[in-house]
Motif scaffolding. Sequence first.
Motif, short mmCIF file in Angstrom:
data_model
loop_
_atom_site.label_atom_id
_atom_site.label_comp_id
_atom_site.label_asym_id
_atom_site.label_seq_id
_atom_site.Cartn_x
_atom_site.Cartn_y
_atom_site.Cartn_z
N LYS A 141 0.11 6.34 -7.04
CA LYS A 141 -1.01 7.30 -7.10
C LYS A 141 -0.47 8.72 -7.24
O LYS A 141 -1.02 9.53 -7.97
CB LYS A 141 -1.88 7.17 -5.85
CG LYS A 141 -2.72 5.91 -5.85
CD LYS A 141 -3.68 5.82 -4.69
CE LYS A 141 -4.58 4.60 -4.88
NZ LYS A 141 -5.53 4.40 -3.81
N PHE A 144 -1.36 0.08 -11.59
CA PHE A 144 -1.02 -0.18 -10.18
C PHE A 144 -1.63 0.85 -9.23
O PHE A 144 -1.88 0.55 -8.06
CB PHE A 144 0.49 -0.24 -10.00
CG PHE A 144 1.13 -1.48 -10.59
CD1 PHE A 144 0.36 -2.59 -10.87
CD2 PHE A 144 2.50 -1.53 -10.83
CE1 PHE A 144 0.94 -3.74 -11.40
CE2 PHE A 144 3.08 -2.68 -11.35
CZ PHE A 144 2.30 -3.78 -11.64
N ALA A 145 -1.85 2.07 -9.72
CA ALA A 145 -2.51 3.07 -8.87
C ALA A 145 -3.92 2.59 -8.53
O ALA A 145 -4.46 2.89 -7.47
CB ALA A 145 -2.55 4.41 -9.57
N GLN A 195 2.06 1.70 -3.54
CA GLN A 195 0.90 2.10 -4.35
C GLN A 195 0.60 3.59 -4.16
O GLN A 195 0.21 4.28 -5.11
CB GLN A 195 -0.33 1.27 -3.96
CG GLN A 195 -1.47 1.48 -4.95
CD GLN A 195 -2.76 0.81 -4.51
OE1 GLN A 195 -3.00 0.61 -3.33
NE2 GLN A 195 -3.58 0.45 -5.48
N SER A 204 0.83 -1.21 0.00
CA SER A 204 0.00 0.00 0.00
C SER A 204 0.86 1.26 0.00
O SER A 204 0.44 2.30 -0.50
CB SER A 204 -0.91 0.01 1.22
OG SER A 204 -1.62 -1.20 1.29
N TYR A 223 -3.22 -2.80 -6.55
CA TYR A 223 -1.88 -3.29 -6.21
C TYR A 223 -1.99 -4.11 -4.93
O TYR A 223 -2.71 -3.73 -4.03
CB TYR A 223 -0.92 -2.10 -6.01
CG TYR A 223 0.54 -2.45 -6.12
CD1 TYR A 223 1.09 -2.84 -7.33
CD2 TYR A 223 1.37 -2.38 -5.01
CE1 TYR A 223 2.43 -3.16 -7.44
CE2 TYR A 223 2.72 -2.70 -5.11
CZ TYR A 223 3.25 -3.09 -6.33
OH TYR A 223 4.57 -3.39 -6.43
#
Lengths: 129, 238
Positions: B75, B168-169, B71, B68, B172
Amino acid sequence: MSRIQIIALAVSILSALVLFQLIRKKRLKEQYSLLWFLTDMVIFVFAVWESLLTRISEALGIQVPSNALFLLALMFLFAIVLHFSLIASRLTDQSKMLAQKLALLDHELRKEREKADQPARSEAIDDTL
Amino acid sequence: MDNPKVLIIIPAHNEAASIAGVIGDIHTHYPSADILVVDDGSSDNTGEIAEKNGAELVRMPFNLGIGSTVQTGFKFAQKEGYDVAVQVDGDGQHDASHLPALLAPIIADESDLVMGSRYLTKTDYVGSASRRTGTAIFSKILSLMLGQKVTDATSGFRALNRKLINLFADDYPRDYPEVEALLLAHVARLRIKEIPVDMRQRSGGSSSINYFRSIYYMVKVFLALLVGVSRRRAPKIL
């Protein structure tokens, strides 16, 4: 009505009241109370309809009626626990997304504040000159 | 790609001892890139050191785990319009001198995801026996799934382009993401490539080789791969 029937009936009515009260005090969300109400109703039906358990156990080929009860109770608990696992998974996802959003917004806010600070400071210097 | 905007993402959890060195190395070997440190709820001053050394800092409100955290970096890259994102570990085991080689296939648009592999050629990297075994097993499985040779499926030293940043944003894995992420990229029909890199041993700290954790790791990733294969649908954003 046998003594155990009366006890079961009392328990089911009492737990329905407790559930209702918890919802009224907003400590339990309606959506999470539905399975509990369902469980409670099943207890109620078994308490009133005495021969139901015997009939079910005969239909399932279970010799001792109480074993049929244990089976049903376990299945209900299983459903409730699975329900909670689903909720926990969803909440985990949501809290992750919130944390990420918060972290990115926090970064943006700090950048904006820095930007807002800098012109103010240079103006202040201009004033003193 | 001319003048690509490159973001180096460094996930860091209590890396105060090594983070300044990692940032310095990147500045030396790839000065044009922006550096983002994502502080995963460190209890030491990793974040302050990162900012003092000229990195952008995003601070997770609590410890969320590596997946996270990385990720969050993707983002950020998506939001700020970066063309390329590179993941570099905060503990200093990834050698920044490999950055130009890692980025070259992406910038030339020959590949969508480039991984640094410790095992593509003989390097000095030894690592623990359990780590090597795990990596070998997953690399074999992934090689079969991807239909191309993968030698270091657990490497966290990777560069990716805009397509994968977007992917992936959105989606993930939360923990132990490396292996699963490769499958996600493959399912999205993106091009994956490995290049040989050296990795340093972890200088200090705990390499967290915990018996139960390794078992959890194996089981979790196996399950994720199984589920991943059964999904096999083109993601909506591509």
